[in-house]
Motif scaffolding. Sequence first.
Motif, short mmCIF file in Angstrom:
data_model
loop_
_atom_site.label_atom_id
_atom_site.label_comp_id
_atom_site.label_asym_id
_atom_site.label_seq_id
_atom_site.Cartn_x
_atom_site.Cartn_y
_atom_site.Cartn_z
N VAL A 96 0.71 -1.12 -0.09
CA VAL A 96 0.03 -0.28 0.05
C VAL A 96 0.96 1.23 0.09
N ILE A 97 0.68 1.37 -1.45
CA ILE A 97 1.77 3.26 -1.42
C ILE A 97 0.82 4.66 -1.27
N LEU A 98 1.28 5.81 -0.43
CA LEU A 98 0.99 6.51 0.18
C LEU A 98 1.02 7.63 -0.86
N LEU A 99 1.17 8.51 -1.78
CA LEU A 99 1.54 9.42 -2.57
C LEU A 99 1.17 11.65 -1.85
N LEU A 100 2.25 11.60 -1.74
CA LEU A 100 1.69 12.89 -0.94
C LEU A 100 2.93 14.35 -2.34
N ALA A 114 2.41 5.17 -11.67
CA ALA A 114 3.37 4.04 -10.87
C ALA A 114 1.67 3.19 -11.07
N THR A 115 0.72 3.53 -11.49
CA THR A 115 -0.81 1.96 -11.49
C THR A 115 0.19 1.47 -12.63
N LYS A 116 0.47 2.64 -14.28
CA LYS A 116 0.28 2.00 -15.42
C LYS A 116 1.42 0.68 -15.27
N ALA A 117 2.73 1.12 -14.39
CA ALA A 117 3.93 0.30 -14.25
C ALA A 117 3.84 -1.00 -13.45
N GLY A 118 2.40 -1.21 -12.77
CA GLY A 118 2.36 -2.36 -11.90
C GLY A 118 2.49 -1.80 -10.64
N PHE A 119 2.17 -0.88 -9.96
CA PHE A 119 2.37 -0.80 -8.10
C PHE A 119 0.37 -1.10 -8.37
N SER A 120 -0.12 -2.02 -7.20
CA SER A 120 -1.34 -2.12 -7.59
C SER A 120 -2.22 -1.65 -6.38
N GLN A 121 -1.66 -1.17 -5.58
CA GLN A 121 -2.02 0.19 -4.91
C GLN A 121 -1.60 0.98 -4.16
N VAL A 122 -1.80 2.12 -5.19
CA VAL A 122 -1.73 3.46 -5.35
C VAL A 122 -2.77 4.04 -4.29
N PHE A 123 -2.81 5.12 -3.39
CA PHE A 123 -3.60 6.05 -3.33
C PHE A 123 -3.27 7.09 -3.29
N ASN A 124 -4.04 8.37 -3.69
CA ASN A 124 -3.62 9.05 -3.77
C ASN A 124 -3.56 10.30 -2.61
N VAL A 125 -2.71 11.28 -1.16
CA VAL A 125 -4.02 12.06 -0.47
C VAL A 125 -3.72 13.01 -0.07
N LEU A 126 -5.13 12.92 -0.41
CA LEU A 126 -6.34 14.54 -1.05
C LEU A 126 -5.59 15.11 0.11
N GLU A 127 -6.03 16.51 -1.30
CA GLU A 127 -5.90 18.13 -0.62
C GLU A 127 -3.89 18.28 -0.07
#
Length: 155
Positions: A96-100, A114-127
């Motif tokens: 699980v990866i959270l991008l800020l 990252a998702t296109k590169a094969g990372f399956s659980q990449v989330f954006n940190v809102l705000e």
Amino acid sequence: MTVELLTEGTLEWLNEVAQHAKTEQLGYAGGVPAQSAWKLFSEGKAQLVDVRSAEERKFVGHVPNSLHVPWATGTSLTRNPRFARELEAKASKDSVILLLCRSGKRSVLAAEVATKAGFSQVFNVLEGFEGEIDEHQHRGGSDGWRFHQLPWVQD
């Protein structure tokens, strides 16, 4: 869909966020509020990756112990063509990866790549770290990591 703060059932909650992202046809696993991102990160359930430039981290501040993989570099924010490779060197593709970023916009672009590169659980940190610009052309007055008084340090 309003994303609730994490309480219990982290995996189920993240699956709901991801399902919502799929329904909305987002190119990544979805967005999480800063408070939830901190909870996941501080409990060791996710890796927090700051995608801002080194200059932003140094002069504006950063989350202690977060990873750094810049989406763009320098003061002109030139796109980092090695972003996916650098992320892969620091994080597992199935974690699980959270991008800020500053406001949550660049981290969306980074999450899509990252998702296109094969990372399956990449989330954006809102705000993001600083939040949106207000009517006075300032950040941090109504949203963002720092506004929510989550841990950060400055060099």
